[in-house]
Motif scaffolding. Structure first.
Motif, short mmCIF file in Angstrom:
data_model
loop_
_atom_site.label_atom_id
_atom_site.label_comp_id
_atom_site.label_asym_id
_atom_site.label_seq_id
_atom_site.Cartn_x
_atom_site.Cartn_y
_atom_site.Cartn_z
N GLU A 28 45.16 40.84 55.17
CA GLU A 28 43.29 40.37 54.62
C GLU A 28 43.58 40.46 52.59
OE1 GLU A 28 40.67 41.16 57.96
OE2 GLU A 28 41.55 43.45 56.82
N LYS A 31 45.78 37.62 51.88
CA LYS A 31 45.16 37.23 51.41
C LYS A 31 43.97 36.16 50.36
CE LYS A 31 44.66 32.83 53.88
NZ LYS A 31 43.91 31.77 53.02
N LEU A 32 43.85 37.84 50.03
CA LEU A 32 42.79 37.29 49.15
C LEU A 32 43.39 36.95 47.89
CD1 LEU A 32 40.41 39.74 49.23
CD2 LEU A 32 40.07 38.08 50.10
N GLU A 34 45.76 35.36 47.54
CA GLU A 34 46.94 34.14 47.33
C GLU A 34 45.39 32.61 47.14
OE1 GLU A 34 49.85 32.05 50.46
OE2 GLU A 34 47.89 32.38 51.31
N ASP A 35 43.82 33.63 47.65
CA ASP A 35 43.75 32.28 47.41
C ASP A 35 42.67 32.16 46.34
OD1 ASP A 35 43.67 32.25 50.52
OD2 ASP A 35 41.70 32.80 50.71
N ALA A 36 42.93 33.22 44.91
CA ALA A 36 42.63 33.70 44.05
C ALA A 36 43.89 32.73 43.16
CB ALA A 36 42.54 35.13 43.92
N GLY A 37 44.54 32.60 43.70
CA GLY A 37 45.61 31.83 43.05
C GLY A 37 47.37 31.81 42.66
N THR A 75 50.16 35.13 54.81
CA THR A 75 49.69 34.55 53.65
C THR A 75 50.29 33.07 54.08
OG1 THR A 75 51.31 35.05 52.76
CG2 THR A 75 49.14 35.45 52.25
N ARG A 291 38.12 42.76 44.85
CA ARG A 291 37.43 41.31 44.73
C ARG A 291 37.10 40.68 43.74
NH1 ARG A 291 36.48 40.19 50.92
NH2 ARG A 291 36.23 41.25 52.29
N GLN A 295 38.79 38.44 40.61
CA GLN A 295 38.22 37.00 41.10
C GLN A 295 38.36 36.89 38.78
OE1 GLN A 295 37.46 34.16 42.53
NE2 GLN A 295 38.56 35.51 44.42
N SER A 298 41.59 35.84 37.48
CA SER A 298 41.87 34.22 38.30
C SER A 298 41.62 33.16 37.27
CB SER A 298 41.57 34.02 39.54
OG SER A 298 39.99 33.70 39.18
#
Length: 303
Positions: A28, A31-32, A34-37, A75, A291, A295, A298
């Motif tokens: 998890e 994945k955070l 990856e989602d942040a770029g 991911t 988290r 961000q 990023s």
């Protein structure tokens, strides 16, 4: 040249994992990232460090292959990286099998960052040879590459005939190998056999602990990278991938906003010096903080 960004999992989180993670899994968390770029997610290695070293700035670590397997499974695009695996801590065929397995199961998303290591007490605890670690690392790299090609390695220390390890890695010829360290031997490996380099910013105090060369200025870093890439070019090899933790990394202890303000204007200078990957390790005290930190970070990734 477009910079890529690697998120080094916060080393401080391992010791306090149950509290730090707030119930989340490594998958998890990856994945955070990856989602942040971010382009990469990495793990350090220290299987059995001594208490004195831990009391003076050392850290614990998850097993990198186990933890990165969780990250890869959760991911789709994130490259998973050992940052770094100490070559001498493992028999080279066990290391080759772990690396090939992770590369295959991740769809070719694994990079083997490795180094000779410096913590003698840990070598001793693991029954590994500290005085000959460099020599053994050279042969280990050769053994990895031949194993990944489905060939036998017949070297003097680890040579063995009539054996094979399947499956082969997803990446033809095996996963990229990045070499950690600032010294002449590390640079030679980058020039001759590796795909990338992980030099590290190092003050006088750090150089004493890690037995490496001092590196405190971007101009010096640029000279080092240029020299390595010139020697690679003379051998018909492309420029090396270079992963670097910025000189401003200490500012992360004050918060990601201060760090970003200091680093963002210098990203073009790092790229101009030959750096291809920027590695960031936030000092997050909990998953909630993590988290928020990724961000904030990023904003660099999006540049």
């Amino acid at each position: 040249m477009t910079l890529k960004f690697n998120l080094l999992f916060p080393m401080r989180a391992v010791k306090h994992w149950d509290r730090w993670s707030e119930g989340a899994s490594i998958g998890e968390i990856a994945k955070l990232v990856e989602d942040a770029g971010f382009d990469g997610f990495s793990m350090s290695e220290h299987p059995y460090p001594d208490k004195d070293w831990l009391a003076h700035g050392g850290h614990h670590a998850f097993d990198p292959f186990v933890s990165l397997s969780f990250a890869a499974a959760a991911t789709r695009t994130l490259r998973v990286i050992t940052f770094v695996m100490v070559a001498g801590y493992r028999n080279p065929y066990l290391a080759a099998k772990a690396a090939a397995s992770l590369d295959m199961l991740s769809g070719g998303r694994f990079t083997l960052g490795t180094a000779a290591g410096y913590l003698k007490s840990e070598f001793d605890a693991l029954g590994a040879e500290f005085p000959r670690r460099g020599q053994l690392m050279d042969e280990a790299i050769e053994a990895w590459k031949r194993t990944w090609a489905g060939q036998e390695h017949l070297g003097g220390e680890f040579g063995v005939a009539n054996h094979v390890a399947l499956p082969l890695p997803r990446t033809p010829g095996g996963p990229p190998v990045w070499i950690g360290g600032n010294g002449a031997a590390a640079r030679r490996r980058v020039v001759e056999v590796a795909d990338g380099w992980i030099p590290m910013a190092a003050s006088g105090e750090v150089t004493e602990i890690t037995r490496t060369r001092a590196l405190e200025q971007i101009e010096v870093l640029a000279d080092w990278i240029a020299e390595v890439n010139t020697r690679r070019a003379e051998r018909g090899r492309e420029a090396a991938e270079v992963a670097f933790m910025p000189f401003e990394t200490d500012l992360l202890a004050q918060g990601c906003d201060a760090f970003c303000s200091a680093v963002q204007p210098k990203l073009s200078a790092y790229a101009g010096a030959g750096v291809t990957w920027i590695t960031l390790e936030p000092a997050s005290r909990s998953l909630t903080d993590f988290r928020a930190d990724i961000q904030t970070l990023s904003c660099l990734v999006g540049d």
